[in-house]
Motif scaffolding. Structure first.
Motif, mmCIF file in Angstrom:
data_model
loop_
_atom_site.group_PDB
_atom_site.id
_atom_site.type_symbol
_atom_site.label_atom_id
_atom_site.label_comp_id
_atom_site.label_asym_id
_atom_site.label_seq_id
_atom_site.Cartn_x
_atom_site.Cartn_y
_atom_site.Cartn_z
ATOM 1 N N PHE A 1 -11.460 -11.865 18.417
ATOM 2 C CA PHE A 1 -10.349 -11.222 17.724
ATOM 3 C C PHE A 1 -10.697 -10.977 16.261
ATOM 4 O O PHE A 1 -10.437 -9.895 15.722
ATOM 5 N N PHE A 2 -11.295 -11.955 15.636
ATOM 6 C CA PHE A 2 -11.736 -11.844 14.241
ATOM 7 C C PHE A 2 -12.651 -10.631 14.077
ATOM 8 O O PHE A 2 -12.501 -9.833 13.147
ATOM 9 N N ILE A 3 -13.558 -10.474 15.007
ATOM 10 C CA ILE A 3 -14.511 -9.355 14.938
ATOM 11 C C ILE A 3 -13.812 -8.021 15.191
ATOM 12 O O ILE A 3 -14.065 -7.037 14.509
ATOM 13 N N LEU A 4 -12.898 -8.004 16.147
ATOM 14 C CA LEU A 4 -12.222 -6.755 16.488
ATOM 15 C C LEU A 4 -11.168 -6.357 15.452
ATOM 16 O O LEU A 4 -10.717 -5.221 15.441
ATOM 17 N N GLN A 5 -10.792 -7.293 14.590
ATOM 18 C CA GLN A 5 -9.814 -6.961 13.554
ATOM 19 C C GLN A 5 -10.440 -6.150 12.427
ATOM 20 O O GLN A 5 -9.737 -5.669 11.542
ATOM 21 N N ALA A 6 -11.759 -6.053 12.452
ATOM 22 C CA ALA A 6 -12.436 -5.200 11.480
ATOM 23 C C ALA A 6 -13.082 -4.045 12.236
ATOM 24 O O ALA A 6 -13.423 -4.182 13.407
ATOM 25 N N LEU B 1 1.131 2.420 24.106
ATOM 26 C CA LEU B 1 -0.171 2.586 24.738
ATOM 27 C C LEU B 1 -0.905 3.802 24.173
ATOM 28 O O LEU B 1 -2.094 3.724 23.845
ATOM 29 N N SER B 2 -0.208 4.917 24.013
ATOM 30 C CA SER B 2 -0.921 6.106 23.516
ATOM 31 C C SER B 2 -1.367 5.934 22.075
ATOM 32 O O SER B 2 -2.442 6.405 21.709
ATOM 33 N N SER B 3 -0.566 5.255 21.269
ATOM 34 C CA SER B 3 -0.997 5.022 19.885
ATOM 35 C C SER B 3 -2.275 4.196 19.863
ATOM 36 O O SER B 3 -3.220 4.500 19.130
ATOM 37 N N CYS B 4 -2.284 3.147 20.658
ATOM 38 C CA CYS B 4 -3.461 2.280 20.700
ATOM 39 C C CYS B 4 -4.681 3.027 21.223
ATOM 40 O O CYS B 4 -5.783 2.903 20.685
ATOM 41 N N PRO C 1 -9.033 -2.271 14.778
ATOM 42 C CA PRO C 1 -8.030 -2.863 13.881
ATOM 43 C C PRO C 1 -6.707 -2.104 13.885
ATOM 44 O O PRO C 1 -5.640 -2.724 13.794
ATOM 45 N N VAL C 2 -6.773 -0.800 13.990
ATOM 46 C CA VAL C 2 -5.535 -0.020 14.017
ATOM 47 C C VAL C 2 -4.790 -0.259 15.332
ATOM 48 O O VAL C 2 -3.567 -0.412 15.346
ATOM 49 N N ALA C 3 -5.521 -0.322 16.421
ATOM 50 C CA ALA C 3 -4.886 -0.616 17.711
ATOM 51 C C ALA C 3 -4.183 -1.967 17.654
ATOM 52 O O ALA C 3 -3.050 -2.117 18.126
ATOM 53 N N ILE C 4 -4.828 -2.933 17.052
ATOM 54 C CA ILE C 4 -4.235 -4.267 16.936
ATOM 55 C C ILE C 4 -2.982 -4.215 16.062
ATOM 56 O O ILE C 4 -1.983 -4.877 16.353
ATOM 57 N N ALA C 5 -3.028 -3.414 15.008
ATOM 58 C CA ALA C 5 -1.858 -3.285 14.125
ATOM 59 C C ALA C 5 -0.650 -2.767 14.908
ATOM 60 O O ALA C 5 0.470 -3.241 14.715
ATOM 61 N N PHE D 1 0.248 -3.946 26.612
ATOM 62 C CA PHE D 1 -0.447 -5.196 26.281
ATOM 63 C C PHE D 1 -1.545 -5.503 27.293
ATOM 64 O O PHE D 1 -2.640 -5.908 26.922
ATOM 65 N N ASP D 2 -1.220 -5.332 28.559
ATOM 66 C CA ASP D 2 -2.236 -5.594 29.594
ATOM 67 C C ASP D 2 -3.473 -4.731 29.378
ATOM 68 O O ASP D 2 -4.601 -5.208 29.427
ATOM 69 N N ASP D 3 -3.218 -3.446 29.148
ATOM 70 C CA ASP D 3 -4.339 -2.518 29.049
ATOM 71 C C ASP D 3 -5.103 -2.669 27.738
ATOM 72 O O ASP D 3 -6.330 -2.702 27.729
ATOM 73 N N VAL D 4 -4.363 -2.750 26.636
ATOM 74 C CA VAL D 4 -5.038 -2.751 25.335
ATOM 75 C C VAL D 4 -5.599 -4.128 25.003
ATOM 76 O O VAL D 4 -6.790 -4.279 24.744
ATOM 77 N N LEU D 5 -4.727 -5.113 25.013
ATOM 78 C CA LEU D 5 -5.188 -6.451 24.631
ATOM 79 C C LEU D 5 -6.117 -7.031 25.696
ATOM 80 O O LEU D 5 -7.116 -7.653 25.385
ATOM 81 N N GLY D 6 -5.763 -6.801 26.949
ATOM 82 C CA GLY D 6 -6.551 -7.371 28.023
ATOM 83 C C GLY D 6 -7.755 -6.545 28.422
ATOM 84 O O GLY D 6 -8.894 -6.918 28.173
ATOM 85 N N GLU D 7 -7.488 -5.408 29.002
ATOM 86 C CA GLU D 7 -8.565 -4.633 29.603
ATOM 87 C C GLU D 7 -9.516 -4.023 28.576
ATOM 88 O O GLU D 7 -10.727 -4.011 28.766
ATOM 89 N N LEU D 8 -8.971 -3.492 27.480
ATOM 90 C CA LEU D 8 -9.820 -2.795 26.521
ATOM 91 C C LEU D 8 -10.418 -3.724 25.468
ATOM 92 O O LEU D 8 -11.625 -3.725 25.250
ATOM 93 N N LEU D 9 -9.574 -4.491 24.802
ATOM 94 C CA LEU D 9 -10.097 -5.377 23.759
ATOM 95 C C LEU D 9 -10.720 -6.635 24.366
ATOM 96 O O LEU D 9 -11.453 -7.355 23.702
#
Length: 492
Positions: free
Chosen positions: A317-322, A373-376, A387-391, A422-430
């Motif tokens: 997460f730390f790495i993906l936040q940048a 989902l589309s924003s992410c 980082p923007v997706a996480i925001a 959340f499933d797709d972005v946080l789970g599957e993608l990130l």
RNA sequence: GGUCUGAUGGCCGAGUGGCUAGGCACAGCUCUGCAAAAGCUGCUACAGCGGUUCAAGUCCGCUUCAGACCUCCA
């Protein structure tokens, strides 16, 4: 037919380009893996996680991806490219092990830690030592074309001849004059005609541990040869994406392009993607600089640079936040901030996951327009802007928590949308999967009982007992959350 | 020395020529038996100096500082 929506920063053009595969829906992705002579550190994980995200994103879009990540177990020299000792061989000598024992040990460690950090296994993980024949063929080919020369049993790439008809420096922006006037002191007698020439094949000294027969005698392949030979073998003479750390742009990737152009007339990959470095106190974290922190140290907290242990997912997460192309400065403070934020995000996600949502509703949510989902996705397609997706996820967290507190109501349809996002972005993608709550039903039953006991104590204003239950559970990592009507609990 | 990149609020970090990214920390409030959790509110920054523009962290120039590569490095 996959619609091309992903923008990638191409080091060749130094700008973002729409990614168009050569043979859609197939995508060939080659990433430089580790030289297996030491424990993987934070820097390795950034590269692995960056391209794991790309791998996941490409698959999510519907591409059929062949992801090749090599293991360098031979040919990578310590120190100067001419005078140095092979990294693996050195380690083997020091520890009195078979070189392949060293390579296997650290390969296993690497794969273990990367998998812990949520990196999917590549489709193929070829080893340099398993592709000696291909590397010899490459050297021979370039030699036959007159763009390499034999010198004292070694084959060197002839940079000056190559530069007459090609652009040596396309990738790194370097020109030959600079390379010529490098002016470093030379302690050894060079076999090379030109300083920037690099080895395609090296003659083995007497007693060299790893060596193979070749048309030029016993020896071993040059470092750059392996990636050209293996990417070509598994992805073709021209393929889609080549990734790696920014520090590999020169000379490694520049030399790969030269080898490829010299032999088959292509740059190999069409998109060259590079992740930036992780710094410690503003300085690049590197093994040779002695300031690297191994992943094992992170997970156990056993480095003097660390004030505590961190979980693999916190580090991911730390790495993906940048953004992957920015340098990322490591500090305990920053890591702890990530840890807290990530925990909150995970809690919100588990609230959604704990909600009964029918498969029909989920399927419907998938089919319709989903703003979150589309924003992410838009962010991730824009050169992997994690980082923007996480925001965006954090933005929706406030709504989810308010819903959990009963302050706002959400329709089942909306909940399904949030759940899918959340499933797709946080789970599957990130790839920030966290194991479902531990303990299972037994813990649930016990907690239910304790909450009921505490409720009775509260009703009879027995604050001492009520607080004792709450405080003891918190010590054990179970947090009670008081609500208007009763109470709930969560893992801390 | 050469080439290149960057300088964002207490910290970490996105971003665009014109509507306060986000996170963490901090403060106040709400809720609460007290807490915790959660929510709300506040904290409006963009190295310095010039220039272009109706408008610039955002474009241009200079200065200062930092880092990367030029040798192995994710």
């Amino acid at each position: 037919m996959v619609e091309n929506k992903i923008q990638l920063h191409n080091t060749l053009s130094r700008r973002k380009e729409l990614f168009i595969p050569l043979k859609s829906p197939f995508v060939g992705l080659y990433v430089c893996g580790p030289t297996v002579y030491g424990d993987p550190h934070l820097g390795h994980s950034r590269s692995a996680i960056t391209f794991d995200l790309l791998f996941r994103l490409l698959k999510y879009e519907g591409y059929k991806v062949r992801y090749v990540r090599n293991i360098t177990d031979v040919g990578h020299l310590v120190g100067d490219a001419d005078g140095g000792e092979d990294k693996i061989a050195k380690k083997a000598r020091l520890e009195q092990l078979e070189p392949m024992e060293v390579a296997q040990y650290y390969t296993n460690r690497y794969e273990h830690y990367m998998s812990e950090m949520g990196c999917l296994s590549p489709s193929i993980e070829p080893r340099a030592s398993g592709h000696i024949i291909e590397q010899i063929a490459l050297a021979k080919d370039i030699l036959d074309r007159g763009l390499a020369y034999l010198s004292n049993g070694s084959v060197y790439f002839d940079v000056l001849s190559y530069a007459k008809s090609h652009d040596y420096g396309v990738l790194s922006g370097r020109n030959l004059d600079e390379l010529q006037s490098g002016g470093r002191s030379e302690d050894y007698v060079s076999e090379k005609r030109f300083e920037a020439d690099f080895a395609l094949w090296k003659k083995a000294d007497q007693g060299h541990i790893m060596q193979w027969p070749s048309p030029w005698g016993m020896g071993f392949p040059g470092w750059h040869a392996e990636c050209t030979a293996m990417s070509r073998k598994y992805l073709g003479e021209q393929f889609d994406i080549h990734g790696g750390g920014l520090d590999l742009v020169f000379p490694h990737h520049e030399c790969e392009i030269a080898q490829s152009m010299a032999s088959v007339g292509t740059t190999g990959a069409r998109y060259w993607v590079h992740n930036n470095m992780i710094t410690l106190n503003g300085q690049k974290m590197g093994k040779s600089l002695g300031n690297s922190i191994s992943l094992d140290e992170f997970f156990t907290g056993s480095s003097k640079q660390l004030t505590q242990a961190y979980s693999p997912m916190t580090i991911r997460f730390f790495i993906l936040q940048a953004h992957y192309r920015s340098t990322l400065d490591f500090s305990n403070e920053a890591l702890q901030a990530s840890q807290r934020g990530f925990l909150r995000l995970v809690k919100g996600w588990s609230l959604l996951r704990g909600q009964e949502i029918s498969p029909e509703l989920l399927a419907a949510a998938r089919g319709e327009e989903n703003d979150l989902l589309s924003s992410c996705l838009e962010a991730l397609r824009d050169d992997m802007n994690s980082p923007v997706a996480i925001a965006y996820l954090f933005d929706s967290l406030a709504v989810i928590n308010s819903w959990d507190n009963g302050k706002v109501s959400l329709s089942k349809e909306r909940l399904a949308q949030l759940r899918v996002a959340f499933d797709d972005v946080l789970g599957e993608l990130l790839g920030l999967e966290v194991e479902a709550s531990v303990g299972g039903d037994k813990l649930g039953v016990a907690m239910e009982l304790l909450l009921a006991m505490r409720q009775r104590a509260k009703e009879s204003k027995d604050w001492k007992s009520a607080d004792e239950i709450r405080d003891r559970l918190l010590e054990a990592g179970l947090r009670i959350k008081d609500r208007k009507d009763g109470a709930d609990w969560e893992l801390e």
